[in-house]
Design a protein around this motif. Sequence first.
Motif, PDB file in Angstrom:
ATOM      1  N   GLU A  25      -1.778   8.141   2.666  1.00  7.93           N
ATOM      2  CA  GLU A  25      -2.983   7.708   1.972  1.00  7.93           C
ATOM      3  C   GLU A  25      -2.653   6.491   1.101  1.00  7.93           C
ATOM      4  N   VAL A  26      -3.627   5.610   0.933  1.00  5.70           N
ATOM      5  CA  VAL A  26      -3.378   4.428   0.101  1.00  5.70           C
ATOM      6  C   VAL A  26      -3.097   4.832  -1.350  1.00  5.70           C
ATOM      7  N   PRO A  59      -1.458   6.545  -4.390  1.00  3.64           N
ATOM      8  CA  PRO A  59      -0.079   6.997  -4.529  1.00  3.64           C
ATOM      9  C   PRO A  59       0.057   8.444  -4.985  1.00  3.64           C
ATOM     10  N   LEU A  65      -4.963  -3.607 -10.348  1.00  5.69           N
ATOM     11  CA  LEU A  65      -3.850  -3.981  -9.487  1.00  5.69           C
ATOM     12  C   LEU A  65      -2.815  -4.755 -10.292  1.00  5.69           C
ATOM     13  N   PHE A  82      -8.002  -8.015  -0.079  1.00  2.73           N
ATOM     14  CA  PHE A  82      -8.559  -6.679  -0.211  1.00  2.73           C
ATOM     15  C   PHE A  82      -8.214  -5.839   1.025  1.00  2.73           C
ATOM     16  N   LEU A 140      -4.451  -4.904   1.377  1.00  2.00           N
ATOM     17  CA  LEU A 140      -3.981  -3.787   0.552  1.00  2.00           C
ATOM     18  C   LEU A 140      -4.120  -2.444   1.254  1.00  2.00           C
ATOM     19  N   LYS A 141      -5.082  -2.358   2.171  1.00  7.82           N
ATOM     20  CA  LYS A 141      -5.286  -1.078   2.852  1.00  7.82           C
ATOM     21  C   LYS A 141      -4.063  -0.704   3.683  1.00  7.82           C
ATOM     22  N   PHE A 171      -0.979  -0.814   2.730  1.00  2.00           N
ATOM     23  CA  PHE A 171       0.190  -0.386   1.972  1.00  2.00           C
ATOM     24  C   PHE A 171      -0.080   0.904   1.220  1.00  2.00           C
ATOM     25  N   PRO A 172       0.285   2.026   1.841  1.00  7.54           N
ATOM     26  CA  PRO A 172      -0.006   3.303   1.209  1.00  7.54           C
ATOM     27  C   PRO A 172       0.892   3.530  -0.003  1.00  7.54           C
ATOM     28  N   GLY A 173       0.365   4.321  -0.898  1.00  2.94           N
ATOM     29  CA  GLY A 173       1.121   4.806  -2.048  1.00  2.94           C
ATOM     30  C   GLY A 173       1.839   3.714  -2.806  1.00  2.94           C
ATOM     31  N   GLU A 174       3.099   3.953  -3.066  1.00  4.90           N
ATOM     32  CA  GLU A 174       3.830   3.040  -3.927  1.00  4.90           C
ATOM     33  C   GLU A 174       4.269   1.773  -3.215  1.00  4.90           C
ATOM     34  N   GLU A 193       2.331  -0.253  -2.351  1.00  8.18           N
ATOM     35  CA  GLU A 193       1.373  -1.198  -2.913  1.00  8.18           C
ATOM     36  C   GLU A 193       2.016  -2.457  -3.481  1.00  8.18           C
TER      37      GLU A 193
END
Lengths: 197, 663
Positions: free
Chosen positions: A152-153, A155, B158, B282, B285-286, B288-291, B293
């Motif tokens: 999931e995006v 965290p 962000l 925008f 970014l979809k 890159f899950p979780g950390e 990011e």
Amino acid sequence: MKEAKTARTEIKTVSWNRRTFFEMLAAVVAGGVAIATPLVAGVVTFLSPLLKKNTSPKVRVALLSQIPDDGMPRSFPIVADHVDAWTKYPEQRIGSVYLVRNKGEAEPIALTAKCPHAGCFIGYKPGDDLFRCPCHTSAFKLDGSRERGDAEVAPRGMDRLPVELRSVASADDNEAVEVWIEFIDFQTGHKEAIRTA
Amino acid sequence: MSSHLRSLVDWLDDRTGVRSLLHEALYERVPGGARWRYVWGSTLVIAFVAQMITGTFLWMAYSPSTQTAWESVFYIQYEMPGGWLLRGLHHYMAHAMVVLLAIHFAQVVWDGAYRAPRELNFVIGVALMLVVFGLSLTGYLLPWDQKGYWATSVGTNLASQAPIVGPEVKKLAIGGVDYGHHTLTRFLALHAGVLPGLLIALLVPHIALFRRHGLHATEPLKGPDAMFWPDQLLKDSVAALGVLAAVLALTIYSGEAELTAPADPATPYNAARPEWYFLFLFQFLKWFPGELEVWGAFVIPGAVVTLLFLMPWIGRSRGGHLFNVGLLVVLLGGIILLTAQAIRDDYFATWYERTEANSDKYDASQAFLDAKQEAEHEAERVIALAQSPEKIPPTGALTLMAEDPFLQGPKLFTQHCAGCHTHEVDGRHKFDIEFDPKEFSRTAQNFGLNLVEIISPKPTAPNLWGVGDKLWMQSFMSPQLITDRNHFGYENSPFAQGEMVSFIQEAHGEELSEEERKAVDEAFASISIALWLDAGTTRLVHPDGLKELEEQATRGRELIAGGLAEVLESGMSCIDCHKYHDEGELGSAPDLTGYMSREWMIEFIRNPASERFYGEYNDRMPAFAPHDDPRMNQLDDKAIGLIVDWLRGDWVMPETVEAPLSD
Ligand code: FES
């Protein structure tokens, strides 16, 4: 005419002695202070938001009777006094929580609607079995955990807020149980829930 | 030139050297002659000048605070003569600048115009590009509408994820822990002061260095050299005019630069998207899950920008230049692809059918589209309210929205009532007109005609559409309609076989003679008119029509108060069960005094099981505010009032219009 010009631009050397050194030092210091003082005053004011602290108000959100133990999320606004610089807004909506009470539970869990990814407002359509964030398609189960885990995006799962039940008795001898929560704001984008300072 | 003018110019020149300056500026050699492909840099300069001009004038009418930002932009857009044009030009010129920037940049890289001695100027150019992006980001927030607010909130969140200093950067950017007055004052200072200043400070050396190195002519040269003035300048001016024409066309074609509803931190805006030229970020970014990011938001974009700055040195060799061109193509291609993907994701539901496989995608897109339409609907309403003679209160436009039954009613109804009640335009009322949704909401707000449907799949209570209006009253006197699902015939209704139903059915019994039937029908018609006028849901009726109805109502009131007994075979009348003013008793049926008036409905929702209403016969409806102590109640009086006003179609109408249905 031409000669005069050259004469004017001829570089004069300064003979070094104690007096000129102090002159130069004084010039630099005086000029520096004249410019730095207003600059420092400005920068200090500019940096002042760093001193501001977030408060986590305790807020009454609902009556327990409004949350049947059917495991369905219900959305409630967080209403509290809000101060924005010079304006005080009494009783302002400052956010939203979902309360979910599972079968047989006395206490609901409270999930903040702010997405742990980047802070969008997580939505819930009655009847759906997932919370969905409208921004980057994160989905959460009804207990707040991420539907697809680390894929999931977001965290981490939706943030839980501490719940407190308080009973109140009114003048007309009725009793009601109120649901209070501590409205904590968490930083977005981290694996752990860190309070915003 | 007359001798006076000449001597004036001489005088000026003597003191300023203006002639040689002008000569320097205009008589630049253009190798190979003027060409259209050299215009892009100049159009950017002119576009920037246009932004400074429109921006300055916008600034003169703008007020940065949370209670005045949206309000002042509204005023510019809708009340100040020419304001829509001014704001439209500024808005679309900003878009044009991004496009021109992309062209200018691509051309420079493609031609290798960054090579020595122009390295430094290229670096300044990249910095200028970043400043322009900064201007665009800061400008997006200034109207303080939902769109800008939520997009900026995502952006700054962000930023707060940047390693180490993130949270502090965010606090400094928004001027505190929450978005508020100081977010606006800071963004305005950046947008109108710091960034334009920086831009000028970079633009001056950019142009000076450009002049110093001369134009980077593209081989092969097409002809003999020419002078900048007038050959190239003419082409530049024509190109600038072209840009302006495009911007004007966009402004006029789109009607206006969009202004969505005022920013409300408590109301989500599910259609929050950045400006189209940032959509690619925008979408990126979809991935890159979780950390991870950090990679999508900082590492990769940071690396790309660094590469851009290094281009002149990378491009020193032939292979390096090819690498740069390759990078350019990949970047532009990627941006186009990601943008297309973002748009496809959002509009998926308009272009594709829903299937099992794509249901998630489809639903997400549908949610976005619904949110967008809802937002447009809200914006349209709040703008209409702000334009009404009442204008905007000192607390700002958000108050207008919070206190508007037209906007709040459907939300409150969905939350508190739609579990049992449905709000469906009753079949007999379906209008012949096909409304397109936009028209639909406009019609509804203008006419106080409540056309918003909130459909409950399995209602266990009456359909509340048109509650208290004429048809509502008539239906309860009609032997057929009273038992349909919209009234007492809903699922598991205890009233379906109740006394009211049998009373009405008997009153219209089959064995009546023609004459008797006529008298009965007439009597009930008069009663419905009386109830209707007393409920006061008559805002759509023309005053003259109302005067005529008043006669019939007087007769109706007599009938309710006991007169009906003489018309009916059974010898019964309303007050045998209901109370009506001084006649009848409470206890077995709801009070008919002021039935469905605002006050009546509010009290009813507070506690339907009170003696005045259904008492012990109350069917499952909760008491929403039975206690004097507000802490004990589910709903406060304000919320109940909003629901009631919405159901009754009582809201501020933006303009006086002829009522569409005046019978
Ligand atoms: S903000 Fe929720 S998924 Fe990005």
